[in-house]
Design an enzyme around this catalytic site. Sequence first.
Site, PDB file in Angstrom:
ATOM      1  N   HIS A  41      36.759  -2.325  40.965  1.00  0.00           N
ATOM      2  CA  HIS A  41      37.948  -2.835  40.253  1.00  0.00           C
ATOM      3  C   HIS A  41      38.583  -1.710  39.433  1.00  0.00           C
ATOM      4  O   HIS A  41      39.802  -1.634  39.295  1.00  0.00           O
ATOM      5  CB  HIS A  41      37.596  -4.002  39.337  1.00  0.00           C
ATOM      6  CG  HIS A  41      37.532  -5.310  40.055  1.00  0.00           C
ATOM      7  ND1 HIS A  41      38.580  -5.805  40.802  1.00  0.00           N
ATOM      8  CD2 HIS A  41      36.545  -6.221  40.158  1.00  0.00           C
ATOM      9  CE1 HIS A  41      38.237  -6.972  41.326  1.00  0.00           C
ATOM     10  NE2 HIS A  41      37.005  -7.253  40.951  1.00  0.00           N
ATOM     11  N   ASP A  94      41.431 -20.151  39.900  1.00  0.00           N
ATOM     12  CA  ASP A  94      40.885 -18.837  40.263  1.00  0.00           C
ATOM     13  C   ASP A  94      42.023 -17.836  40.536  1.00  0.00           C
ATOM     14  O   ASP A  94      42.005 -17.114  41.535  1.00  0.00           O
ATOM     15  CB  ASP A  94      39.964 -19.009  41.494  1.00  0.00           C
ATOM     16  CG  ASP A  94      39.319 -17.714  41.948  1.00  0.00           C
ATOM     17  OD1 ASP A  94      39.031 -16.854  41.088  1.00  0.00           O
ATOM     18  OD2 ASP A  94      39.116 -17.549  43.161  1.00  0.00           O
ATOM     19  N   HIS A 107      30.946  -3.586  43.264  1.00  0.00           N
ATOM     20  CA  HIS A 107      32.136  -4.452  43.242  1.00  0.00           C
ATOM     21  C   HIS A 107      32.905  -4.272  41.935  1.00  0.00           C
ATOM     22  O   HIS A 107      34.108  -4.046  41.929  1.00  0.00           O
ATOM     23  CB  HIS A 107      31.708  -5.923  43.407  1.00  0.00           C
ATOM     24  CG  HIS A 107      32.822  -6.907  43.238  1.00  0.00           C
ATOM     25  ND1 HIS A 107      33.396  -7.571  44.297  1.00  0.00           N
ATOM     26  CD2 HIS A 107      33.493  -7.328  42.129  1.00  0.00           C
ATOM     27  CE1 HIS A 107      34.367  -8.358  43.847  1.00  0.00           C
ATOM     28  NE2 HIS A 107      34.438  -8.233  42.524  1.00  0.00           N
ATOM     29  N   GLU A 108      32.171  -4.379  40.833  1.00  0.00           N
ATOM     30  CA  GLU A 108      32.839  -4.297  39.528  1.00  0.00           C
ATOM     31  C   GLU A 108      33.458  -2.924  39.295  1.00  0.00           C
ATOM     32  O   GLU A 108      34.593  -2.818  38.820  1.00  0.00           O
ATOM     33  CB  GLU A 108      31.836  -4.639  38.422  1.00  0.00           C
ATOM     34  CG  GLU A 108      31.429  -6.107  38.415  1.00  0.00           C
ATOM     35  CD  GLU A 108      32.617  -7.035  38.253  1.00  0.00           C
ATOM     36  OE1 GLU A 108      33.551  -6.695  37.518  1.00  0.00           O
ATOM     37  OE2 GLU A 108      32.618  -8.106  38.881  1.00  0.00           O
ATOM     38  N   GLU A 137      40.295  -8.328  45.067  1.00  0.00           N
ATOM     39  CA  GLU A 137      38.912  -8.801  45.171  1.00  0.00           C
ATOM     40  C   GLU A 137      38.235  -8.247  46.425  1.00  0.00           C
ATOM     41  O   GLU A 137      37.068  -7.852  46.405  1.00  0.00           O
ATOM     42  CB  GLU A 137      38.884 -10.336  45.219  1.00  0.00           C
ATOM     43  CG  GLU A 137      38.734 -10.975  43.872  1.00  0.00           C
ATOM     44  CD  GLU A 137      37.506 -10.455  43.155  1.00  0.00           C
ATOM     45  OE1 GLU A 137      36.410 -10.495  43.731  1.00  0.00           O
ATOM     46  OE2 GLU A 137      37.643  -9.980  42.027  1.00  0.00           O
ATOM     47  N   HIS A 190      39.139 -15.151  44.533  1.00  0.00           N
ATOM     48  CA  HIS A 190      37.771 -15.024  45.044  1.00  0.00           C
ATOM     49  C   HIS A 190      37.554 -15.898  46.277  1.00  0.00           C
ATOM     50  O   HIS A 190      36.468 -15.918  46.839  1.00  0.00           O
ATOM     51  CB  HIS A 190      36.735 -15.434  43.986  1.00  0.00           C
ATOM     52  CG  HIS A 190      36.681 -14.541  42.803  1.00  0.00           C
ATOM     53  ND1 HIS A 190      37.456 -14.740  41.683  1.00  0.00           N
ATOM     54  CD2 HIS A 190      35.967 -13.414  42.564  1.00  0.00           C
ATOM     55  CE1 HIS A 190      37.200 -13.798  40.796  1.00  0.00           C
ATOM     56  NE2 HIS A 190      36.309 -12.979  41.299  1.00  0.00           N
ATOM     57  N   TYR A 207      46.576  -9.160  39.984  1.00  0.00           N
ATOM     58  CA  TYR A 207      45.416 -10.042  40.122  1.00  0.00           C
ATOM     59  C   TYR A 207      45.827 -11.509  40.234  1.00  0.00           C
ATOM     60  O   TYR A 207      45.441 -12.354  39.425  1.00  0.00           O
ATOM     61  CB  TYR A 207      44.468  -9.827  38.944  1.00  0.00           C
ATOM     62  CG  TYR A 207      43.033 -10.188  39.258  1.00  0.00           C
ATOM     63  CD1 TYR A 207      42.344  -9.547  40.279  1.00  0.00           C
ATOM     64  CD2 TYR A 207      42.370 -11.161  38.530  1.00  0.00           C
ATOM     65  CE1 TYR A 207      41.039  -9.869  40.572  1.00  0.00           C
ATOM     66  CE2 TYR A 207      41.060 -11.494  38.807  1.00  0.00           C
ATOM     67  CZ  TYR A 207      40.403 -10.848  39.837  1.00  0.00           C
ATOM     68  OH  TYR A 207      39.097 -11.174  40.124  1.00  0.00           O
TER      69      TYR A 207
HETATM   70 ZN   LIG Z   1      35.961  -8.996  41.316  1.00  0.00          ZN
END
Ligand SMILES: [Zn+2]
Length: 356
Positions: free
Chosen positions: A177, A270, A173-174, A197, A275, A188
Site C-alpha cells: 500500500h 467496504d 500486502h500492507e 487492494e 476487498h 481507495y
Molecule cells: Zn489492503
Amino acid sequence: MTTHGGFEPVFCTVVPPHVLDRLARNDDPALSGPARRTLVRDSELRARRRVTTEFSLAAAPAVKAPSDQPLRTIYDAGHGTELPGTEVRAEGRDPGQDATVNRAYSGLGATFDLFLKAYRRHSIDGDGLPLDATVHYDEGYNNAFWNGEQMVFGDGDGEIFVDFTNSIDVIGHELTHGVTQYTANLTYYGQPGALNESMSDVFGALIKQYSLGQTAAEADWLIGAGILAPDVTGTALRSMKAPGTAYDDDVLGKDPQPATMDDYVRTGRDNGGVHINSGIPNHAFYLAATALGGYAWEKAGLIWYDVLTGGELSPKAFFTDFAGLTVKAARERFGDGGDEFQAVEKAWEQVGVRIL
Ligand SMILES: [Zn+2]
C-alpha cells in the site's frame, strides 16, 4: 510545501471492516467484544491519519543514494496503543526470544528484498525509506495495518484471529500500500480501490513466493494463511487462485470475493467493495502468472510492476484501463512476438474484463 500533490494515504487494515462488522454482531461476547474494540480503535486511527498526514509527507528527502540494505527497527507496544513503543530489535541485530518480533523483522526484510532484487526498487518510496514495525499492539487487537509511516501488528483475540505476523504476505500486502501511495496512488474507492487492494495482494503473494523460492505452479496463492484461529473453517482471508473459497465459517461467514465480472459486487460498503472485487484483478494475475510459468515475479510481476510505477496509470483507473496497460507493458517488455502479451490478454478475457 509538499511535493505530494493529491497524495492520499490509505489506512488499510488486513481484516476488512465488513468482516469485523459481522463479528461485532455475534451473540457471544468473547467474539463480539474484541471485534468491537478493534473497530473502534481502527476508526480512531483512521481519523488520526487525516490530521497527521501532511506532516509526515513534508519530511526532508534523503540526500545520498539509497542503500541496498534495509533499515529495520522493531518495537513492542506491550499490549498498549502508544506508537511506536519500546525498541526491541534494530537492523543487523541477532534474533531474540520473541518469535513475533523475529517474524516482523524477517517480513520487512523479505518485502525489501523482492522490490530491490526483482525490480531494483529501494524500499517503499524507492528512496530507502526506513522500515519500522510495532508488534503486540493493544489487547486482543484483530488487525494489522500500515499507517503511512510504519507497520503495526495485533496478536489477535485467539478465537478468530491469531498473531498477524504469521503471514508474510500480510506484511507484504500492507507495505505494498505504501508503494502504491508513492506511485500510481490509486483512489481507495470502487474499481480503482479494488485495483489498489489487488496490487497489495499481488505483491504480497510474490513476496511470499520469492522468499520461499516457489514457482507459480507451486505457490498456494493465499493471502493470510496462518492468521485464522484453528477453530475457524477456512484456510486464509483470500484466495487468488479461487476467489470466494478462502473461508466459509458459521461465525465469519463466507468469503465474498468474485473471480469474474459476471459476479461483480455492487456495494457501498467496504469503500465500494475494495476487498471484494479485488478478487477479479487478483484472479487475472494468477491466470497470467500460471500460464507464463516459472517464477511469477519475473514476468507477470514485472509487467504489473511496470504498470503500477510507469506513470500512465490514472489514480481513477478502472479494471479495463489497468488491463489495457498490462497488455501494452507486456509488449514493451517482452516484444510483440512473445507469448507474454497473449497470456496477459487471455487472463483478462477469462475474468471478463474487456480491453479497450
Ligand atoms: Zn489492503
